[in-house]
Design an enzyme around this catalytic site. Sequence first.
Site, PDB file in Angstrom:
ATOM      1  N   ASP A   1     -21.078  -5.227  -0.763  1.00 51.42           N
ATOM      2  CA  ASP A   1     -20.157  -4.543  -1.721  1.00 51.42           C
ATOM      3  C   ASP A   1     -21.050  -3.797  -2.819  1.00 51.42           C
ATOM      4  O   ASP A   1     -22.000  -4.623  -3.227  1.00 51.42           O
ATOM      5  CB  ASP A   1     -19.143  -5.711  -2.366  1.00 51.42           C
ATOM      6  CG  ASP A   1     -17.998  -5.111  -2.833  1.00 51.42           C
ATOM      7  OD1 ASP A   1     -18.199  -4.215  -3.982  1.00 51.42           O
ATOM      8  OD2 ASP A   1     -16.865  -5.495  -2.576  1.00 51.42           O
TER       9      ASP A   1
ATOM     10  N   THR B   1      -4.692   1.250   7.115  1.00 49.92           N
ATOM     11  CA  THR B   1      -3.287   1.197   6.149  1.00 49.92           C
ATOM     12  C   THR B   1      -2.263   1.798   6.999  1.00 49.92           C
ATOM     13  O   THR B   1      -2.395   2.908   7.688  1.00 49.92           O
ATOM     14  CB  THR B   1      -3.647   1.983   5.032  1.00 49.92           C
ATOM     15  OG1 THR B   1      -2.168   2.072   4.114  1.00 49.92           O
ATOM     16  CG2 THR B   1      -4.117   3.271   4.771  1.00 49.92           C
ATOM     17  N   ASP B   2      -1.205   1.418   6.667  1.00 44.83           N
ATOM     18  CA  ASP B   2       0.293   2.128   7.201  1.00 44.83           C
ATOM     19  C   ASP B   2       0.272   3.455   6.523  1.00 44.83           C
ATOM     20  O   ASP B   2       1.156   4.267   7.078  1.00 44.83           O
ATOM     21  CB  ASP B   2       1.288   1.263   6.994  1.00 44.83           C
ATOM     22  CG  ASP B   2       1.723   0.840   5.724  1.00 44.83           C
ATOM     23  OD1 ASP B   2       0.997   1.198   4.751  1.00 44.83           O
ATOM     24  OD2 ASP B   2       2.718  -0.069   5.495  1.00 44.83           O
ATOM     25  N   GLU B   3      -0.200   3.535   5.614  1.00 42.28           N
ATOM     26  CA  GLU B   3       0.143   5.065   4.776  1.00 42.28           C
ATOM     27  C   GLU B   3      -0.450   6.431   5.702  1.00 42.28           C
ATOM     28  O   GLU B   3      -0.053   7.361   5.418  1.00 42.28           O
ATOM     29  CB  GLU B   3      -0.747   4.768   3.536  1.00 42.28           C
ATOM     30  CG  GLU B   3      -0.043   3.833   2.484  1.00 42.28           C
ATOM     31  CD  GLU B   3      -0.616   4.238   1.079  1.00 42.28           C
ATOM     32  OE1 GLU B   3      -0.523   5.357   0.631  1.00 42.28           O
ATOM     33  OE2 GLU B   3      -0.651   2.982   0.379  1.00 42.28           O
TER      34      GLU B   3
ATOM     35  N   TYR C   1      -5.650   9.681  -0.441  1.00 41.88           N
ATOM     36  CA  TYR C   1      -6.186   8.449  -0.187  1.00 41.88           C
ATOM     37  C   TYR C   1      -5.898   8.490   1.440  1.00 41.88           C
ATOM     38  O   TYR C   1      -6.625   7.682   2.158  1.00 41.88           O
ATOM     39  CB  TYR C   1      -5.594   7.203  -0.856  1.00 41.88           C
ATOM     40  CG  TYR C   1      -5.479   5.917  -0.135  1.00 41.88           C
ATOM     41  CD1 TYR C   1      -6.808   5.310   0.212  1.00 41.88           C
ATOM     42  CD2 TYR C   1      -4.277   5.162   0.020  1.00 41.88           C
ATOM     43  CE1 TYR C   1      -6.818   4.226   0.993  1.00 41.88           C
ATOM     44  CE2 TYR C   1      -4.240   3.874   0.710  1.00 41.88           C
ATOM     45  CZ  TYR C   1      -5.277   3.501   1.306  1.00 41.88           C
ATOM     46  OH  TYR C   1      -5.310   2.246   1.676  1.00 41.88           O
TER      47      TYR C   1
ATOM     48  N   SER D   1      -7.866  10.442   3.626  1.00 36.56           N
ATOM     49  CA  SER D   1      -9.308   9.713   3.874  1.00 36.56           C
ATOM     50  C   SER D   1      -9.208   8.694   4.811  1.00 36.56           C
ATOM     51  O   SER D   1     -10.126   8.465   5.683  1.00 36.56           O
ATOM     52  CB  SER D   1      -9.745   9.328   2.651  1.00 36.56           C
ATOM     53  OG  SER D   1      -9.192   8.327   1.946  1.00 36.56           O
ATOM     54  N   LYS D   2      -8.189   7.759   4.610  1.00 32.25           N
ATOM     55  CA  LYS D   2      -8.121   6.638   5.686  1.00 32.25           C
ATOM     56  C   LYS D   2      -7.620   7.127   7.091  1.00 32.25           C
ATOM     57  O   LYS D   2      -8.337   6.636   8.152  1.00 32.25           O
ATOM     58  CB  LYS D   2      -7.063   5.674   5.323  1.00 32.25           C
ATOM     59  CG  LYS D   2      -7.598   4.813   4.026  1.00 32.25           C
ATOM     60  CD  LYS D   2      -8.902   4.159   4.312  1.00 32.25           C
ATOM     61  CE  LYS D   2      -8.494   2.939   5.185  1.00 32.25           C
ATOM     62  NZ  LYS D   2      -9.736   1.971   5.082  1.00 32.25           N
TER      63      LYS D   2
ATOM     64  N   GLY E   1       3.644  13.392  -4.487  1.00 32.38           N
ATOM     65  CA  GLY E   1       3.817  13.305  -2.961  1.00 32.38           C
ATOM     66  C   GLY E   1       4.195  11.762  -2.503  1.00 32.38           C
ATOM     67  O   GLY E   1       3.671  11.113  -1.488  1.00 32.38           O
TER      68      GLY E   1
END
Length: 360
Positions: A35, A136-138, A162, A165-166, A299
């Site tokens: 990290d 992520t679900d996004e 975000y 990018s995922k 958004g």
Amino acid sequence: MKTYLVTGGAGFIGSNFIHYMFRKYGDTIRIINVDCLTYAGNLENLREIEDKPNYIFKKVDICDEDAITRIFGENEIDRIVHFAAESHVDRSIRNPNVFMKTNVIGTLTMLNAAKNQWELPDGSYKPDKRFLHVSTDEVYGSLPDGDGYFYETSPIDPHSPYAASKASSDFIVKAYVDTFGFPAFITNCSNNYGPYQFPEKLIPLIINNALHGKQLPVYGDGKNVRDWLYVDDHAKAIDMVLEKGRLGERYNIGGHNEKQNIEIIHIILDTLREMLPDGDPRKQNISDNLISYVEDRKGHDRRYAIAPDKIKAEIGWEPEIMFEEGIKKTIAWFFEHEDWMKNVTSGDYAKYYQDMYGVK
């Protein structure tokens, strides 16, 4: 003894995963936590296990190819759980570049390092190696109110920097699976909550602000819907995918806890009133009048809802902690760790690494 490399292990979900794994496996596993300790990485999350002989912390940026390569050269890694990511939508709107670098280039760096260590001369891979990319679900975009769910076959349709990018990092992992036969999984989870969550996210923000009589900001009309997953349920799912999942597959991990944001806030306020003793002066701060509607996020996706049918059918996982129980567990944890919240909100948590390791 399997060696796990956990990226982003000082963050919210990563640190909870490490705690879960040590509770389950004890001294039969070894964990290397990588990290770079950005604002959301907090070594105080791992204070209880930092002296374990089978736990190692490395302050390393996943985009640092040389440093990541050294870690792989010094250790035979069996499992990689890739949490490390910039993850807050509001920050991605203000500074998309950081999200693209960490989430895309960082994932590529991890994939290349693992491929270089695990790949055999004939193009196959050492046996029993696994790379799990936590997403992520996004990435799926937005659903209409009360209509439909995200499945693993749903179109990828990100709306924020975000989420984009995922989604990009998901596609990179998929490309390594399809092109190189790389032994990887992708998991897409719904909103997590629980201990150690940085208080810019909705639930810890509302808990902390309500206890101090501060305004409770709500985007738009407050009716955006999210599916909430208690973080220990997520940790269990990741472990089960690693050991029972089909390589190359994507698994959705959802909590069956769909709620509007404004509903979440009212539940937190009601639960705080219930859990605080009558003599606690903070109880007087808890008021619905603190709720303040603010301009909606750019958004802003209307609704997320995960269908975890595949992971249940293939692996046998399903959420165990429903929201009403999980929020009480979360609030109880924050009551018991007031110093943690104080250090995070004041910025003092960043000093812990310096005090612990004697460096900045």
